[in-house]
Design a protein around this motif. Structure first.
Motif, mmCIF file in Angstrom:
data_model
loop_
_atom_site.group_PDB
_atom_site.id
_atom_site.type_symbol
_atom_site.label_atom_id
_atom_site.label_comp_id
_atom_site.label_asym_id
_atom_site.label_seq_id
_atom_site.Cartn_x
_atom_site.Cartn_y
_atom_site.Cartn_z
ATOM 1 N N TYR A 191 0.802 -1.221 0.000
ATOM 2 C CA TYR A 191 0.000 0.000 0.000
ATOM 3 C C TYR A 191 0.844 1.285 0.000
ATOM 4 O O TYR A 191 0.349 2.339 -0.385
ATOM 5 N N ALA A 192 2.075 1.213 0.456
ATOM 6 C CA ALA A 192 2.887 2.429 0.617
ATOM 7 C C ALA A 192 4.017 2.484 -0.409
ATOM 8 O O ALA A 192 4.554 1.458 -0.814
ATOM 9 N N GLU A 193 4.358 3.675 -0.809
ATOM 10 C CA GLU A 193 5.473 3.885 -1.736
ATOM 11 C C GLU A 193 6.773 3.444 -1.054
ATOM 12 O O GLU A 193 7.057 3.866 0.070
ATOM 13 N N PRO A 194 7.580 2.608 -1.719
ATOM 14 C CA PRO A 194 8.802 2.083 -1.089
ATOM 15 C C PRO A 194 9.962 3.082 -1.133
ATOM 16 O O PRO A 194 10.965 2.888 -1.817
ATOM 17 N N SER A 195 9.813 4.163 -0.360
ATOM 18 C CA SER A 195 10.844 5.201 -0.384
ATOM 19 C C SER A 195 10.710 6.127 0.820
ATOM 20 O O SER A 195 9.674 6.146 1.486
ATOM 21 N N VAL A 196 11.771 6.880 1.080
ATOM 22 C CA VAL A 196 11.717 7.987 2.037
ATOM 23 C C VAL A 196 12.580 9.127 1.510
ATOM 24 O O VAL A 196 13.636 8.898 0.919
ATOM 25 N N ASP A 197 12.095 10.351 1.711
ATOM 26 C CA ASP A 197 12.899 11.533 1.381
ATOM 27 C C ASP A 197 13.931 11.747 2.479
ATOM 28 O O ASP A 197 13.666 11.476 3.658
ATOM 29 N N LEU A 198 15.102 12.255 2.087
ATOM 30 C CA LEU A 198 16.168 12.499 3.049
ATOM 31 C C LEU A 198 16.576 13.966 3.043
ATOM 32 O O LEU A 198 16.570 14.621 2.001
ATOM 33 N N SER A 199 16.942 14.463 4.214
ATOM 34 C CA SER A 199 17.552 15.782 4.298
ATOM 35 C C SER A 199 19.033 15.627 3.940
ATOM 36 O O SER A 199 19.551 14.505 3.853
ATOM 37 N N LYS A 200 19.719 16.723 3.768
ATOM 38 C CA LYS A 200 21.159 16.657 3.464
ATOM 39 C C LYS A 200 21.924 16.013 4.623
ATOM 40 O O LYS A 200 22.872 15.257 4.416
ATOM 41 N N LYS A 201 21.479 16.314 5.835
ATOM 42 C CA LYS A 201 22.117 15.734 7.014
ATOM 43 C C LYS A 201 21.900 14.220 7.055
ATOM 44 O O LYS A 201 22.837 13.452 7.340
ATOM 45 N N GLN A 202 20.697 13.784 6.755
ATOM 46 C CA GLN A 202 20.409 12.348 6.751
ATOM 47 C C GLN A 202 21.171 11.633 5.640
ATOM 48 O O GLN A 202 21.666 10.519 5.837
ATOM 49 N N LEU A 203 21.285 12.282 4.492
ATOM 50 C CA LEU A 203 22.087 11.708 3.399
ATOM 51 C C LEU A 203 23.523 11.498 3.852
ATOM 52 O O LEU A 203 24.131 10.454 3.579
ATOM 53 N N GLN A 204 24.047 12.482 4.556
ATOM 54 C CA GLN A 204 25.421 12.381 5.066
ATOM 55 C C GLN A 204 25.551 11.228 6.067
ATOM 56 O O GLN A 204 26.529 10.480 6.038
ATOM 57 N N GLU A 205 24.553 11.071 6.921
ATOM 58 C CA GLU A 205 24.593 10.001 7.926
ATOM 59 C C GLU A 205 24.573 8.627 7.271
ATOM 60 O O GLU A 205 25.339 7.731 7.649
ATOM 61 N N PHE A 206 23.716 8.440 6.276
ATOM 62 C CA PHE A 206 23.649 7.148 5.583
ATOM 63 C C PHE A 206 24.917 6.904 4.757
ATOM 64 O O PHE A 206 25.388 5.762 4.660
ATOM 65 N N SER A 207 25.455 7.958 4.190
ATOM 66 C CA SER A 207 26.702 7.821 3.426
ATOM 67 C C SER A 207 27.844 7.397 4.347
ATOM 68 O O SER A 207 28.684 6.562 3.972
ATOM 69 N N GLN A 208 27.871 7.949 5.551
ATOM 70 C CA GLN A 208 28.903 7.564 6.520
ATOM 71 C C GLN A 208 28.754 6.103 6.937
ATOM 72 O O GLN A 208 29.745 5.376 7.070
ATOM 73 N N LEU A 209 27.520 5.658 7.138
ATOM 74 C CA LEU A 209 27.274 4.262 7.488
ATOM 75 C C LEU A 209 27.763 3.329 6.375
ATOM 76 O O LEU A 209 28.397 2.298 6.640
ATOM 77 N N ILE A 210 27.486 3.711 5.147
ATOM 78 C CA ILE A 210 27.928 2.902 4.006
ATOM 79 C C ILE A 210 29.443 2.861 3.938
ATOM 80 O O ILE A 210 30.050 1.809 3.671
ATOM 81 N N ASN A 211 30.082 3.986 4.202
ATOM 82 C CA ASN A 211 31.549 4.021 4.196
ATOM 83 C C ASN A 211 32.130 3.142 5.302
ATOM 84 O O ASN A 211 33.174 2.500 5.124
ATOM 85 N N GLN A 212 31.460 3.097 6.444
ATOM 86 C CA GLN A 212 31.914 2.224 7.535
ATOM 87 C C GLN A 212 31.795 0.753 7.147
ATOM 88 O O GLN A 212 32.656 -0.070 7.475
ATOM 89 N N ILE A 213 30.714 0.423 6.442
ATOM 90 C CA ILE A 213 30.546 -0.956 5.968
ATOM 91 C C ILE A 213 31.625 -1.290 4.937
ATOM 92 O O ILE A 213 32.216 -2.376 4.965
ATOM 93 N N LYS A 214 31.912 -0.352 4.040
ATOM 94 C CA LYS A 214 32.968 -0.554 3.044
ATOM 95 C C LYS A 214 34.317 -0.784 3.720
ATOM 96 O O LYS A 214 35.096 -1.658 3.323
ATOM 97 N N PHE A 215 34.584 0.008 4.742
ATOM 98 C CA PHE A 215 35.852 -0.115 5.469
ATOM 99 C C PHE A 215 35.958 -1.494 6.111
ATOM 100 O O PHE A 215 37.029 -2.103 6.131
ATOM 101 N N GLU A 216 34.829 -1.995 6.632
ATOM 102 C CA GLU A 216 34.826 -3.312 7.265
ATOM 103 C C GLU A 216 35.130 -4.408 6.240
ATOM 104 O O GLU A 216 35.787 -5.393 6.554
ATOM 105 N N PHE A 217 34.668 -4.213 5.001
ATOM 106 C CA PHE A 217 34.949 -5.187 3.948
ATOM 107 C C PHE A 217 36.450 -5.297 3.670
ATOM 108 O O PHE A 217 36.949 -6.358 3.308
#
Length: 286
Positions: free
Chosen positions: A107-133
């Motif tokens: 029933y719901a659109e599979p998405s969420v809008d992000l602020s610039k700050k939230q984009l930065q937070e998710f990007s940092q999380l992804i970079n941490q996962i990359k570093f772990e790899f």
């Protein structure tokens, strides 16, 4: 591409950038997927539904969905996907609350809008996962911890977004009734007119309201609800295909298999084999 593969060769968790993966062509992943849109705009297609998006945004895809973009310009994105054998969202439902919210929600659109700050937070999380790899002794425990934070953050944002929508969007009582009726009767009522009669409106009115409210026709929702239940039984139980067909009230397993493959492009057996059976299925038998 950064990823972790099991000893048996199974894809467990990985990250890909738009330079590694072309999402302007149709693809199906056997894993749950997050698509972090850094910038750009276009149309996101997921199975038979589609909607406009503009970055920064997070898009979601459930296992074996057919997804792709259409856009006139290049889109910068990062794809994070994980297999249910690596992280079982059903087993961790209290921690991440994403099942039925981010994933498996017709029933719901599979998405969420992000602020610039939230984009930065998710990007940092992804970079941490990359570093772990990169670590030779890469730890599944650490990767699961990062993934859990990622899922929990997504769910939190989605819930807040829905709260705002509930306040600012007028409720359509007929469509809310339709949602309840569909969830109750999807096994036995398969025609839009069945629901129109229960709602005391015409089929044409139901269709117009459904498209406006859910972004889908009644026929799409009826089909999606039945397919969703089939996927749940294939993933969350150890029932045979014949038993699942019976529970979904198909005449036989062959008719069910044809219906499922028509909707998902995969046979029920392939869906189960590639997506795996959740640990929840085995816990329920103990």
């Amino acid at each position: 591409m950064k990823n972790m593969i099991s000893k048996s060769g199974e894809y467990l968790i990985g990250i890909e950038e738009n330079v590694d993966l072309n999402l302007t062509i149709r693809v199906q992943f056997y894993e749950y997927a997050f698509i972090l849109i850094h910038n750009g705009e276009g149309i996101y297609h997921a199975d038979f539904s589609s909607f406009l998006f503009t970055g920064p945004k997070l898009l979601f895809a459930t296992p074996m969905q057919t997804i792709f973009f259409t856009s006139e310009k290049e889109i910068k994105y990062t794809l994070l996907r994980f297999h249910s054998d690596f992280y079982c969202i059903e087993a961790h439902r209290d921690e991440v609350a994403c099942n039925g919210l981010l994933f498996n929600n017709i029933y719901a659109e599979p998405s969420v809008d992000l602020s610039k700050k939230q984009l930065q937070e998710f990007s940092q999380l992804i970079n941490q996962i990359k570093f772990e790899f990169k670590d030779v002794a890469s730890s599944e425990i650490v990767l699961k911890a990062y993934l859990q934070v990622f899922l929990a953050k997504c769910s939190s944002i989605k819930l807040k977004t829905l709260e705002i929508l509930n306040v600012n969007t007028l409720k359509d009582d007929k469509m809310e009734q339709f949602r309840l009726l569909l969830d109750k009767n999807f096994l036995t009522l398969h025609k839009p007119n069945d629901y129109a009669e229960l709602l005391l409106i015409t089929s044409n009115t139901l269709s117009k309201k459904s498209i406006k409210y859910f972004g889908k026709t009644p026929s799409q929702l009826i089909q999606d609800r039945l397919v969703l239940e089939a996927k749940k039984l294939l993933h969350l139980t150890t029932f045979s295909i014949k038993e699942i067909a019976f529970r979904l009230q198909f005449n036989d397993e062959y008719y069910f298999s044809r219906f499922f493959k028509k909707c998902t492009k995969l046979s029920p057996q392939t869906f189960r084999k590639k997506g795996g059976i959740s640990e929840i299925a085995y816990l329920s038998k103990e």
